[in-house]
Each structure stands twice: as C-alpha cells, then as structure tokens.
Design a protein around this motif. Structure first.
Motif, PDB file in Angstrom:
ATOM      1  N   PRO A   1      16.067   7.556 -24.188  1.00 26.91           N
ATOM      2  CA  PRO A   1      15.493   8.033 -25.555  1.00 26.91           C
ATOM      3  C   PRO A   1      16.710   7.793 -26.562  1.00 26.91           C
ATOM      4  CG  PRO A   1      16.165   9.842 -23.816  1.00 26.91           C
ATOM      5  CD  PRO A   1      16.261   8.541 -23.118  1.00 26.91           C
ATOM      6  N   VAL A   2      16.179   8.014 -27.835  1.00 30.72           N
ATOM      7  CA  VAL A   2      17.110   7.692 -28.868  1.00 30.72           C
ATOM      8  C   VAL A   2      17.941   9.235 -29.128  1.00 30.72           C
ATOM      9  CG1 VAL A   2      15.357   8.258 -30.755  1.00 30.72           C
ATOM     10  CG2 VAL A   2      17.334   6.952 -31.243  1.00 30.72           C
ATOM     11  N   TRP A   3      17.244  10.296 -28.908  1.00 33.62           N
ATOM     12  CA  TRP A   3      17.806  11.767 -29.144  1.00 33.62           C
ATOM     13  C   TRP A   3      18.932  11.835 -28.293  1.00 33.62           C
ATOM     14  CZ3 TRP A   3      18.138  14.199 -24.664  1.00 33.62           C
ATOM     15  CH2 TRP A   3      16.945  13.967 -23.727  1.00 33.62           C
ATOM     16  N   LEU A   4      19.122  11.194 -27.310  1.00 35.90           N
ATOM     17  CA  LEU A   4      20.232  11.336 -26.193  1.00 35.90           C
ATOM     18  C   LEU A   4      21.376  10.793 -26.678  1.00 35.90           C
ATOM     19  CD1 LEU A   4      21.491  12.102 -23.459  1.00 35.90           C
ATOM     20  CD2 LEU A   4      20.658   9.913 -22.579  1.00 35.90           C
ATOM     21  N   ARG A   5      21.105   9.503 -27.358  1.00 40.87           N
ATOM     22  CA  ARG A   5      22.197   8.509 -27.961  1.00 40.87           C
ATOM     23  C   ARG A   5      22.603   9.413 -29.037  1.00 40.87           C
ATOM     24  NH1 ARG A   5      18.900   4.020 -28.931  1.00 40.87           N
ATOM     25  NH2 ARG A   5      17.365   4.616 -27.368  1.00 40.87           N
ATOM     26  N   ILE A   6      21.751   9.691 -29.832  1.00 41.88           N
ATOM     27  CA  ILE A   6      22.555  10.506 -31.287  1.00 41.88           C
ATOM     28  C   ILE A   6      23.242  11.650 -30.704  1.00 41.88           C
ATOM     29  CG2 ILE A   6      21.648  11.294 -33.410  1.00 41.88           C
ATOM     30  CD1 ILE A   6      19.697   9.158 -33.653  1.00 41.88           C
ATOM     31  N   GLY A   7      22.504  12.697 -29.834  1.00 43.86           N
ATOM     32  CA  GLY A   7      23.132  13.620 -29.391  1.00 43.86           C
ATOM     33  C   GLY A   7      24.437  13.615 -28.657  1.00 43.86           C
ATOM     34  N   ALA A   8      24.625  12.533 -27.939  1.00 38.38           N
ATOM     35  CA  ALA A   8      25.845  12.094 -27.607  1.00 38.38           C
ATOM     36  C   ALA A   8      27.085  11.847 -28.543  1.00 38.38           C
ATOM     37  CB  ALA A   8      25.875  10.798 -26.527  1.00 38.38           C
ATOM     38  N   ILE A   9      26.573  11.213 -29.361  1.00 37.24           N
ATOM     39  CA  ILE A   9      27.347  10.961 -30.541  1.00 37.24           C
ATOM     40  C   ILE A   9      27.756  12.295 -31.288  1.00 37.24           C
ATOM     41  CG2 ILE A   9      27.592   9.833 -33.005  1.00 37.24           C
ATOM     42  CD1 ILE A   9      27.817   7.830 -31.014  1.00 37.24           C
TER      43      ILE A   9
ATOM     44  N   VAL B   1      39.597  12.225 -27.012  1.00 35.69           N
ATOM     45  CA  VAL B   1      38.565  13.249 -26.905  1.00 35.69           C
ATOM     46  C   VAL B   1      37.339  13.004 -27.275  1.00 35.69           C
ATOM     47  CG1 VAL B   1      38.313  15.643 -27.734  1.00 35.69           C
ATOM     48  CG2 VAL B   1      40.783  14.860 -27.104  1.00 35.69           C
ATOM     49  N   GLY B   2      37.025  12.584 -28.680  1.00 29.06           N
ATOM     50  CA  GLY B   2      35.730  12.453 -28.986  1.00 29.06           C
ATOM     51  C   GLY B   2      35.078  11.102 -28.365  1.00 29.06           C
ATOM     52  N   ILE B   3      35.818  10.008 -27.722  1.00 35.54           N
ATOM     53  CA  ILE B   3      35.266   9.159 -27.007  1.00 35.54           C
ATOM     54  C   ILE B   3      34.808   9.612 -25.548  1.00 35.54           C
ATOM     55  CG2 ILE B   3      35.789   6.623 -25.956  1.00 35.54           C
ATOM     56  CD1 ILE B   3      37.540   6.375 -28.402  1.00 35.54           C
ATOM     57  N   ALA B   4      35.770  10.406 -25.050  1.00 41.99           N
ATOM     58  CA  ALA B   4      35.485  10.776 -23.631  1.00 41.99           C
ATOM     59  C   ALA B   4      34.280  11.772 -23.503  1.00 41.99           C
ATOM     60  CB  ALA B   4      36.702  11.434 -23.047  1.00 41.99           C
ATOM     61  N   THR B   5      34.295  12.582 -24.421  1.00 40.99           N
ATOM     62  CA  THR B   5      33.053  13.974 -24.532  1.00 40.99           C
ATOM     63  C   THR B   5      31.775  12.931 -24.828  1.00 40.99           C
ATOM     64  OG1 THR B   5      34.788  15.208 -25.542  1.00 40.99           O
ATOM     65  CG2 THR B   5      32.339  15.763 -25.702  1.00 40.99           C
ATOM     66  N   ALA B   6      31.620  11.941 -25.957  1.00 40.81           N
ATOM     67  CA  ALA B   6      30.651  11.212 -26.228  1.00 40.81           C
ATOM     68  C   ALA B   6      29.967  10.464 -24.875  1.00 40.81           C
ATOM     69  CB  ALA B   6      30.835  10.225 -27.066  1.00 40.81           C
ATOM     70  N   ILE B   7      30.770   9.681 -24.205  1.00 39.31           N
ATOM     71  CA  ILE B   7      30.540   9.073 -23.238  1.00 39.31           C
ATOM     72  C   ILE B   7      30.217   9.866 -21.839  1.00 39.31           C
ATOM     73  CG2 ILE B   7      31.238   7.485 -21.157  1.00 39.31           C
ATOM     74  CD1 ILE B   7      31.161   6.080 -23.715  1.00 39.31           C
ATOM     75  N   ALA B   8      31.059  11.026 -21.640  1.00 38.72           N
ATOM     76  CA  ALA B   8      30.421  11.944 -20.747  1.00 38.72           C
ATOM     77  C   ALA B   8      29.024  12.570 -20.946  1.00 38.72           C
ATOM     78  CB  ALA B   8      31.573  13.177 -20.630  1.00 38.72           C
ATOM     79  N   THR B   9      28.801  12.995 -22.156  1.00 38.34           N
ATOM     80  CA  THR B   9      27.431  13.649 -22.646  1.00 38.34           C
ATOM     81  C   THR B   9      26.452  12.489 -22.303  1.00 38.34           C
ATOM     82  OG1 THR B   9      28.711  14.696 -24.263  1.00 38.34           O
ATOM     83  CG2 THR B   9      26.117  14.690 -24.372  1.00 38.34           C
ATOM     84  N   LEU B  10      26.454  11.275 -22.689  1.00 36.40           N
ATOM     85  CA  LEU B  10      25.620  10.217 -22.281  1.00 36.40           C
ATOM     86  C   LEU B  10      25.508  10.160 -20.805  1.00 36.40           C
ATOM     87  CD1 LEU B  10      23.897   7.642 -23.813  1.00 36.40           C
ATOM     88  CD2 LEU B  10      25.739   6.252 -22.727  1.00 36.40           C
ATOM     89  N   ALA B  11      26.471   9.834 -19.982  1.00 33.90           N
ATOM     90  CA  ALA B  11      26.424   9.850 -18.583  1.00 33.90           C
ATOM     91  C   ALA B  11      25.680  10.821 -17.944  1.00 33.90           C
ATOM     92  CB  ALA B  11      27.678   9.646 -17.899  1.00 33.90           C
ATOM     93  N   LEU B  12      25.869  12.254 -18.247  1.00 31.57           N
ATOM     94  CA  LEU B  12      25.234  13.034 -17.717  1.00 31.57           C
ATOM     95  C   LEU B  12      23.745  13.014 -18.345  1.00 31.57           C
ATOM     96  CD1 LEU B  12      27.368  16.554 -18.601  1.00 31.57           C
ATOM     97  CD2 LEU B  12      26.161  15.809 -16.463  1.00 31.57           C
ATOM     98  N   GLY B  13      23.276  12.783 -19.431  1.00 30.87           N
ATOM     99  CA  GLY B  13      22.051  12.662 -19.766  1.00 30.87           C
ATOM    100  C   GLY B  13      21.297  11.458 -19.161  1.00 30.87           C
TER     101      GLY B  13
END
Lengths: 116, 258
Positions: free
Chosen positions: A74-82, A98-110
């Motif tokens: 879903p697009v909301w997951l990708r924009i949310g991860a950003i 920090v920003g890169i790791a957090t965004a990737i971790a959020t996407l992976a969790l989602g």
C-alpha cells in the motif's frame, strides 16, 4: 518498445550516448567552470533548483509508483515509512544513517505485518 | 610499499582514498547498488549492459532515469534529454570540488578524467575528508576513492545480478526502497544552499502530480516547473528576510544560512 534488450550492440551505443555522454558533458563543464564559477549567481541558483527538483521527482516516483515487490504494497506504508524516517532524521540532527535505517525498518515491519 | 603517516607517498593517499569504500556512505552506496541491480533485473536489462552502464554513467539518479526511460520505450533523444537534465547538477558539484582538490601542478586533463567518478557519494565524502589531505595529494586521494567506488560497484553488480531475483520479498522491497531513502537523506544533509532544500520538497510534491498528468515527460516537467517554483519561493524568502533585516545595502544573491 523502441529498444530491444536482446539487441546487444545497439544497447551499448544507446547507453554510451544517452547515458555516458549525457552525464559526462556536465562533469567536464564543471571542471572547466572550476573556480571561475560565480557561486552566488542567480542563474546557478536556478540550475541547482531545477536539478534538485528533478532528482526529487525521481525519488518520489520510486516511492509512489514503485516496480517489483513494492508495487503490491500500500502507498500509505511507503509514504509512512518516509515520514517516520524523516522524523528520526531531523530529531537526530540530520544524520543520514539514522533516517535511512528508521525508514527501512518501518517499511520492513509494515511489509512483515501485512504478510509479505 | 612504505605507507607512513602524515605526508605519505602518493600510493599511501591513493589507498587512504580507496578506504572510503568501507566508510558508512560507501557501504550504503554498495547496498543501493544491490537494490539498483534488482531494479535492472526487473526491467530485463542484460547483465553485461548493466555492468557497462554502472562504469560508464556512474551517477545513480542518471542510471535510474536511463533505465526507466528505456523500459518505458523512450527513443534515444528523449532518454538523452531526461538523463542530461538530471545530470546538470553534476556541473556545480564538480565546479565546487575542483578548487578544493586542485594543486599547483594539477593538469586539467587529470581533473577531466577524475570528474567521471564524481557522484553524490564520492562528492560528499571528498568534500568532507579533503581538508585533512595535503593539497598536493588531494587529486590522488580522490582518484583512489573514485576509482575504487566505481570498480567495486561494477564487480558487485555483476555478481549480485543473478542473486537478486532469489531474495525474499521483504528484502527485495527494502533494497529497492534504499535508493530513494538514501538519496533523500544524503542530498538533504549535504545541501549547502537553502534552495536545494526547497527544491527537494517541491520536487517530491510536483513529481507524482506530473507522473499522473504526463507520464511520458513527468521527470522533465517536474524538474523545470518544480525547480523554477522552488527557486522563486527561495528567492522570495531571501528578499523578505533581507527587507526584514532592513539593511540599506541589500546585495543580491546571498546564500546565507537560514
């Protein structure tokens, strides 16, 4: 398609002209401009803005209209991860790792939560 | 080979530059290239062409645009235009780096050859590290860094090309996502002018709108329209802050920090 991947000879010529020549002329011009370039000119400011907006559009396209696995996410997951990554990035004082790791971790969790 | 500290030999500084491959930006760049390889595999581009493209184009945004243009069936003129517009940013990047690394005896030919290895990662790393390098060794340092990054990533892409399709979906998705996230963070963090921040934000918003309205020319339109808009916004901000500070001698083109 005006391009056939199997046509190898034409592929290399295409890459050399539309890729190598198209990028390296600007690098060469950059060398020649060197320190003669007026860093505070308004024209250079506009060029910077156009160039950055262009790259930003590529970034946005990869996030909003991805190919492959992410196409089904879903697009909301990708924009949310950003957004989460950007928040961590700014809180950390603009530190890219920090920003890169957090965004990737959020996407992976989602993705995991959605059953990918 | 004697590699002593301080004013070491040219070989020493070449190796010091090459060590940038294992710095954090270097590692992130390599991971981005794994993601880029996956992207190329999905479009069907053959491995020899991908490896060739990594070496000869080098800049990742330019390659993303080139592969996207090819995959969407663009002709060579349209692909050239899209790639070259995305690469205009190379000119100020290189122009800013040259005065930092040029020594008294540096030949323009060496700088022209070296400029090929300049892309976001090498540029950010070189601009940060070069003040610690003796001036007459800076070109060698940048050559060590640039050549190592290019060759290592050509080899890497060649190796992973056949592996990426077997990645589990979450890993493939995260690697794909690494490229936009990495560019976003590194461009924001390395920007030395406010107009770059404004253009990044405006471009992110205008980009998808342009894709919906004109999918063929979206990147060009977003660059020209979004960039001009961003430039006008930043200029208005600058003029406003100049009026607010009420200095009678309002010089133009201040790049001052916000």
């Amino acid at each position: 398609m005006s391009w056939n991947w199997a046509d190898n000879w034409w592929g290399f010529v295409f890459i050399a002209i539309a890729g190598w020549l198209a990028t390296d002329i600007w690098r060469w011009l950059g060398v020649l401009a060197g320190n003669r370039l007026d860093e505070s000119s308004e024209a250079l400011n506009w060029v910077r803005a156009v160039a950055t907006a262009l790259v930003a559009a590529v970034i946005a396209k990869l996030v909003v209209f991805p190919t492959g696995t992410l196409e089904q996410s879903p697009v909301w997951l990708r924009i949310g991860a950003i957004a989460v990554g950007a928040a961590a990035f700014f809180i950390s004082g603009s530190r890219p790792p920090v920003g890169i790791a957090t965004a990737i971790a959020t996407l992976a969790l989602g993705l995991w939560w959605l059953g990918f | 080979m004697t590699t002593q500290t301080s004013d070491g030999s040219a070989a020493y500084w070449f190796v010091r530059g090459a060590a940038g491959l294992f710095s954090l930006p270097g590692v992130i760049l390599m991971l981005s290239f794994v993601g880029f390889a996956a992207f190329c595999v999905e479009t069907g581009m053959p491995r020899d062409q991908v490896v060739f493209m990594v070496g000869i184009v080098w800049a990742l945004p330019a390659k993303m645009i080139l592969v996207s243009s090819i995959a969407s069936g663009a002709n060579i003129a349209a692909a050239f235009l899209a790639v070259t517009l995305s690469s205009i940013r190379m000119m100020p990047m290189v122009a800013a780096l040259v005065p930092e690394i040029r020594g008294q005896r540096t030949r323009t030919a060496s700088l022209l050859a070296l400029s090929h290895t300049v892309a976001i990662t090498a540029w950010v790393y070189a601009m940060q590290r070069v003040p610690e390098v003796p001036r007459d060794r800076r070109v060698v340092f940048c050559a060590g860094l640039g050549i190592t990054l290019v060759v290592a990533n050509m080899v890497l892409v060649g190796i992973v090309y056949n592996l990426v399709v077997t990645f589990p979906p979450i890993l493939a998705g995260c690697l794909f996502f690494l490229t936009p996230v990495y560019f976003l963070a590194s461009i924001w963090a390395s920007a030395r002018q406010r107009v770059i921040h404004v253009a990044l934000v405006v471009g992110l918003i205008v980009g998808p709108i342009a894709t919906i309205l004109a999918p063929e020319l979206d990147i060009l339109i977003a660059g020209l329209v979004g960039g001009t808009l961003a430039w006008a916004i930043e200029r208005a901000m600058r003029q406003r802050s100049m009026r607010a500070s009420a200095t009678p001698d309002a010089g133009k083109g201040g790049e001052g920090a916000p």
